[in-house]
Scaffold this motif. Structure first.
Motif, mmCIF file in Angstrom:
data_model
loop_
_atom_site.group_PDB
_atom_site.id
_atom_site.type_symbol
_atom_site.label_atom_id
_atom_site.label_comp_id
_atom_site.label_asym_id
_atom_site.label_seq_id
_atom_site.Cartn_x
_atom_site.Cartn_y
_atom_site.Cartn_z
ATOM 1 N N TYR A 1 0.831 -1.200 0.000
ATOM 2 C CA TYR A 1 0.000 0.000 0.000
ATOM 3 C C TYR A 1 0.868 1.252 0.000
ATOM 4 C CZ TYR A 1 -3.318 -3.422 1.888
ATOM 5 O OH TYR A 1 -4.096 -4.536 2.097
ATOM 6 N N HIS A 2 0.538 2.200 -0.884
ATOM 7 C CA HIS A 2 1.122 3.530 -0.761
ATOM 8 C C HIS A 2 0.170 4.353 0.092
ATOM 9 C CE1 HIS A 2 1.984 7.774 -1.927
ATOM 10 N NE2 HIS A 2 3.204 7.338 -1.665
ATOM 11 N N ILE A 3 0.650 4.819 1.249
ATOM 12 C CA ILE A 3 -0.216 5.483 2.224
ATOM 13 C C ILE A 3 -0.306 6.978 1.973
ATOM 14 C CG2 ILE A 3 -0.717 5.775 4.675
ATOM 15 C CD1 ILE A 3 -0.627 2.836 3.683
ATOM 16 N N GLY A 4 0.837 7.612 1.721
ATOM 17 C CA GLY A 4 0.858 9.064 1.573
ATOM 18 C C GLY A 4 2.257 9.604 1.781
ATOM 19 N N GLU A 5 2.354 10.753 2.407
ATOM 20 C CA GLU A 5 3.641 11.428 2.593
ATOM 21 C C GLU A 5 4.559 10.646 3.517
ATOM 22 O OE1 GLU A 5 2.407 14.361 6.317
ATOM 23 O OE2 GLU A 5 2.671 15.219 4.310
ATOM 24 N N SER A 6 5.819 11.067 3.554
ATOM 25 C CA SER A 6 6.810 10.404 4.395
ATOM 26 C C SER A 6 6.341 10.330 5.845
ATOM 27 C CB SER A 6 8.141 11.158 4.323
ATOM 28 O OG SER A 6 9.124 10.500 5.085
ATOM 29 N N GLY A 7 6.501 9.168 6.449
ATOM 30 C CA GLY A 7 6.069 8.941 7.829
ATOM 31 C C GLY A 7 4.714 8.274 7.938
ATOM 32 N N SER A 8 3.930 8.317 6.874
ATOM 33 C CA SER A 8 2.571 7.765 6.957
ATOM 34 C C SER A 8 2.576 6.235 7.013
ATOM 35 C CB SER A 8 1.711 8.250 5.785
ATOM 36 O OG SER A 8 2.277 7.881 4.545
ATOM 37 N N GLY A 9 3.572 5.619 6.371
ATOM 38 C CA GLY A 9 3.690 4.162 6.462
ATOM 39 C C GLY A 9 3.965 3.728 7.889
ATOM 40 N N SER A 10 4.874 4.450 8.549
ATOM 41 C CA SER A 10 5.202 4.115 9.938
ATOM 42 C C SER A 10 4.041 4.375 10.884
ATOM 43 C CB SER A 10 6.430 4.912 10.393
ATOM 44 O OG SER A 10 7.594 4.409 9.779
ATOM 45 N N SER A 11 3.239 5.386 10.578
ATOM 46 C CA SER A 11 2.071 5.662 11.436
ATOM 47 C C SER A 11 1.135 4.464 11.460
ATOM 48 C CB SER A 11 1.331 6.902 10.927
ATOM 49 O OG SER A 11 2.118 8.062 11.099
ATOM 50 N N ILE A 12 0.866 3.888 10.295
ATOM 51 C CA ILE A 12 -0.026 2.727 10.244
ATOM 52 C C ILE A 12 0.638 1.512 10.887
ATOM 53 C CG2 ILE A 12 -1.097 1.060 8.679
ATOM 54 C CD1 ILE A 12 -2.108 3.278 7.021
#
Length: 290
Positions: A158-169
């Protein structure tokens, strides 16, 4: 395309081997030489320094245990970004804070490099099978460029969004993993005290609303065998839930359950369970129930 993979641990080793099997030229780097030699036997390449890889590789991937490790490898004086070439793509599969992702992203951009945070879920089984879930933050055009790499490593990308958004999920995932781990530990210890056969309990719960992948993993791999050899160390789960609490604090959100689970995992670490699998929380609960 020349790839480099830094961190040949429980997750990184099978992931890097899958890239080799897919036909990529992959250079592996690990703190311990035996793991590098093992990677070489699988068809990987070794013997390059971080500085050399930063100049020679097209894509560098990291999968490291602690945020401090990621920061040192990517931002340290001898690290990738200070010594890398323009247009280098860096992908970090580690679990770190979104703020660290953003710091690395900005440093990479300043040097005309690209950075994606791409934390993973699915455990060693998913890493070996190439079925990981991968949550990616960063520029979409860079994501599209390396999507073929992600699709070798994961089934759900999944592409989540801006930098850091992958780690948030990923941190939200780890929050629920921590809570489920604690719930499984408490329920199974209570069942033992009540004289309920654990295999029967598992069979029933696994077809009921209490079913979860964590219960299945912990029971099948560990509790049923009384074997807590780590697939994912309890100490790393403590690191992750601490990052969750840090994230919650940054948004002024209170996590009462998260705070209690953090206290209990801290207690387990003090009891010497940090290197056991995360399912070893049941050992702490058994001690408390005596």
């Amino acid at each position: 395309m020349k790839l480099a993979f830094i961190g040949l641990g429980n997750m990184g080793f099978p992931m890097s081997c899958n890239l080799v099997k897919a036909g990529y030229t992959v250079y592996g780097v690990n703190r311990s030489e035996p793991k590098e030699l093992q990677f070489q036997k699988q068809g990987g390449h070794i013997g390059k320094s971080l500085k050399e890889l930063a100049q020679e590789a097209d894509v560098i991937m990291t999968c490291l245990p602690l945020p401090a490790d990621v920061e040192k490898v990517l931002l340290g004086e001898e690290g990738i970004i200070p010594n890398g070439k323009e247009n280098l793509i860096i992908i970090d599969f580690s679990t770190v804070s979104p703020n660290l992702n953003k710091k690395i992203y900005a440093a990479a951009k300043e040097k005309n490099m690209a950075f994606l945070d791409a934390p993973i879920s699915g455990g060693t089984t998913g890493a070996e099978a190439g079925t990981l879930s991968i949550m990616v933050g960063g520029d979409k055009e860079i994501y599209d460029k390396v999507l073929p790499i992600f699709e070798i490593l994961g089934k759900n990308v999944y592409h989540i969004g801006e930098s850091g958004s992958g780690s948030s999920i990923k941190l939200l995932n780890q929050y629920m993993v921590s809570a489920h781990t604690q719930a499984v530990s408490e329920a199974f210890v209570l069942a033992e005290k009540a004289g309920i056969d654990l295999s029967l309990l598992y069979e029933i719960l696994n077809v009921s609303y209490a079913q979860s992948k964590i219960m299945e993993r912990h029971y099948i791999n560990n509790i049923s065998k009384d074997d807590f050899t780590p697939g994912f160390e309890l100490g790393l789960l403590h690191k992750d839930i601490s990052l969750v609490n840090e994230m919650a604090s940054s948004f002024d959100v209170t996590l009462p359950l998260g705070q209690k689970v953090t206290e209990l995992i801290s207690e387990a670490l003090e009891a010497g369970l940090s290197k056991d699998d995360m399912s070893a929380m049941i050992k702490l609960m058994r001690e408390k129930a005596k």
